[in-house]
Motif scaffolding. Structure first.
Motif, PDB file in Angstrom:
ATOM      1  N   GLY A  10      31.032 -63.771   5.855  1.00  0.00           N
ATOM      2  CA  GLY A  10      31.562 -63.140   4.653  1.00  0.00           C
ATOM      3  C   GLY A  10      30.828 -61.877   4.240  1.00  0.00           C
ATOM      4  O   GLY A  10      31.139 -61.292   3.202  1.00  0.00           O
ATOM      5  N   ALA A  11      29.863 -61.428   5.021  1.00  0.00           N
ATOM      6  CA  ALA A  11      29.135 -60.201   4.706  1.00  0.00           C
ATOM      7  C   ALA A  11      30.003 -58.992   5.030  1.00  0.00           C
ATOM      8  O   ALA A  11      30.720 -58.978   6.038  1.00  0.00           O
ATOM      9  CB  ALA A  11      27.831 -60.139   5.492  1.00  0.00           C
ATOM     10  N   GLU A  12      29.924 -57.989   4.150  1.00  0.00           N
ATOM     11  CA  GLU A  12      30.679 -56.747   4.331  1.00  0.00           C
ATOM     12  C   GLU A  12      29.813 -55.552   3.994  1.00  0.00           C
ATOM     13  O   GLU A  12      28.947 -55.629   3.122  1.00  0.00           O
ATOM     14  CB  GLU A  12      31.887 -56.698   3.403  1.00  0.00           C
ATOM     15  N   TRP A  73      27.584 -56.549   0.796  1.00  0.00           N
ATOM     16  CA  TRP A  73      28.080 -57.618  -0.062  1.00  0.00           C
ATOM     17  C   TRP A  73      28.112 -58.908   0.748  1.00  0.00           C
ATOM     18  O   TRP A  73      28.513 -58.898   1.911  1.00  0.00           O
ATOM     19  CB  TRP A  73      29.481 -57.294  -0.563  1.00  0.00           C
ATOM     20  N   LEU A  74      27.686 -59.979   0.140  1.00  0.00           N
ATOM     21  CA  LEU A  74      27.720 -61.289   0.773  1.00  0.00           C
ATOM     22  C   LEU A  74      28.443 -62.228  -0.187  1.00  0.00           C
ATOM     23  O   LEU A  74      28.006 -62.401  -1.324  1.00  0.00           O
ATOM     24  CB  LEU A  74      26.301 -61.793   1.059  1.00  0.00           C
ATOM     25  N   GLY A  75      29.562 -62.774   0.264  1.00  0.00           N
ATOM     26  CA  GLY A  75      30.363 -63.627  -0.601  1.00  0.00           C
ATOM     27  C   GLY A  75      30.833 -62.904  -1.855  1.00  0.00           C
ATOM     28  O   GLY A  75      30.902 -63.498  -2.920  1.00  0.00           O
ATOM     29  N   GLY A  76      31.127 -61.610  -1.723  1.00  0.00           N
ATOM     30  CA  GLY A  76      31.612 -60.819  -2.842  1.00  0.00           C
ATOM     31  C   GLY A  76      30.536 -60.330  -3.794  1.00  0.00           C
ATOM     32  O   GLY A  76      30.839 -59.713  -4.812  1.00  0.00           O
ATOM     33  N   ALA A 103      17.201 -63.143  -1.950  1.00  0.00           N
ATOM     34  CA  ALA A 103      18.140 -64.185  -1.516  1.00  0.00           C
ATOM     35  C   ALA A 103      18.893 -63.801  -0.242  1.00  0.00           C
ATOM     36  O   ALA A 103      19.426 -64.668   0.450  1.00  0.00           O
ATOM     37  CB  ALA A 103      19.137 -64.492  -2.637  1.00  0.00           C
ATOM     38  N   ALA A 104      18.928 -62.517   0.072  1.00  0.00           N
ATOM     39  CA  ALA A 104      19.672 -62.048   1.246  1.00  0.00           C
ATOM     40  C   ALA A 104      18.782 -61.855   2.477  1.00  0.00           C
ATOM     41  O   ALA A 104      19.292 -61.609   3.573  1.00  0.00           O
ATOM     42  CB  ALA A 104      20.383 -60.745   0.913  1.00  0.00           C
ATOM     43  N   LEU A 109      21.345 -59.283   7.941  1.00  0.00           N
ATOM     44  CA  LEU A 109      22.314 -58.391   7.305  1.00  0.00           C
ATOM     45  C   LEU A 109      21.990 -56.926   7.537  1.00  0.00           C
ATOM     46  O   LEU A 109      22.871 -56.123   7.838  1.00  0.00           O
ATOM     47  CB  LEU A 109      22.397 -58.682   5.801  1.00  0.00           C
ATOM     48  N   VAL A 110      20.718 -56.563   7.393  1.00  0.00           N
ATOM     49  CA  VAL A 110      20.332 -55.160   7.573  1.00  0.00           C
ATOM     50  C   VAL A 110      20.560 -54.736   9.012  1.00  0.00           C
ATOM     51  O   VAL A 110      21.106 -53.655   9.269  1.00  0.00           O
ATOM     52  CB  VAL A 110      18.876 -54.914   7.133  1.00  0.00           C
TER      53      VAL A 110
END
Length: 191
Positions: A10-12, A73-76, A103-104, A109-110
């Motif tokens: 769900g990451a964008e 964004w993760l989960g919106g 938390a991320a 993600l990076v």
């Protein structure tokens, strides 16, 4: 407007624009101490107006083709971002960077977002060299540079003061031929 999926969690990756000021400020407030361990990014933004001003400066840099911000964004929920701190199309060089709230951290993600930026910089814009600068003590940031296949060019000893401490800054880089070769190897191993 774009939203680039960064995986199946769900990451964008999306543009981070002035109209995101309230969300951006809330994100900075959640991660202020963590984000500010080694960088000053977001440290002066303490209200919506100052958050909007930072986002506006980067929107102006994007319009001038000299830098840009991109939120993760993760989960919106906005949890971090990546940026072109500098972008010099004429010279074919740029500097990238990142930030995350705690938390991320540890989810890749990076690294995933940076693959999008580097693919675009080298593939679409014809950049020749992308740099990554990080305090030597910032081991998570150094680890991202390594995962991206960057080479450590050197250390600028005690070159940046942050929170009353002089930090060594490591300069890492990847060149266009190296990036293309690494991406081709990754594609071959995926098949």
């Amino acid at each position: 407007m774009y939203a680039i999926p960064l995986g199946d969690d769900g990451a964008e990756l999306r543009p981070l624009d002035p109209w995101h000021a309230e969300e951006f400020l809330a994100h900075l407030d959640r991660g202020r101490d963590f984000i500010g361990q080694y960088i000053a990014f977001g440290s002066r933004e303490r209200d919506v107006d100052s958050a909007r001003a930072l986002l506006t400066r980067y929107a102006e840099k994007r319009a001038a083709d000299s830098g840009s911000l991109h939120g993760i964004w993760l989960g919106g929920k906005l949890v971090g971002g990546v940026l072109f701190r500098t972008f010099d199309a004429e010279q074919g060089t740029c500097e990238v960077g990142c930030w995350l709230e705690p938390a991320a951290a540890g989810r890749g993600l990076v690294t995933r977002a940076m693959h999008v930026l580097l693919d675009w910089a080298f593939g679409e814009r014809g950049m020749h060299r992308v740099e990554w600068c990080a305090a030597s003590a910032n081991q998570p940031s150094i680890a991202v540079a390594r995962r991206l296949g960057m080479t450590r060019d050197g250390v600028l000893r005690e070159s940046r003061a942050h929170r009353g401490v002089r930090h060594d800054i490591e300069v890492w880089s990847v060149l266009a031929p190296e990036w293309r070769a690494a991406r081709a190897r990754a594609t071959r191993s995926d098949h």
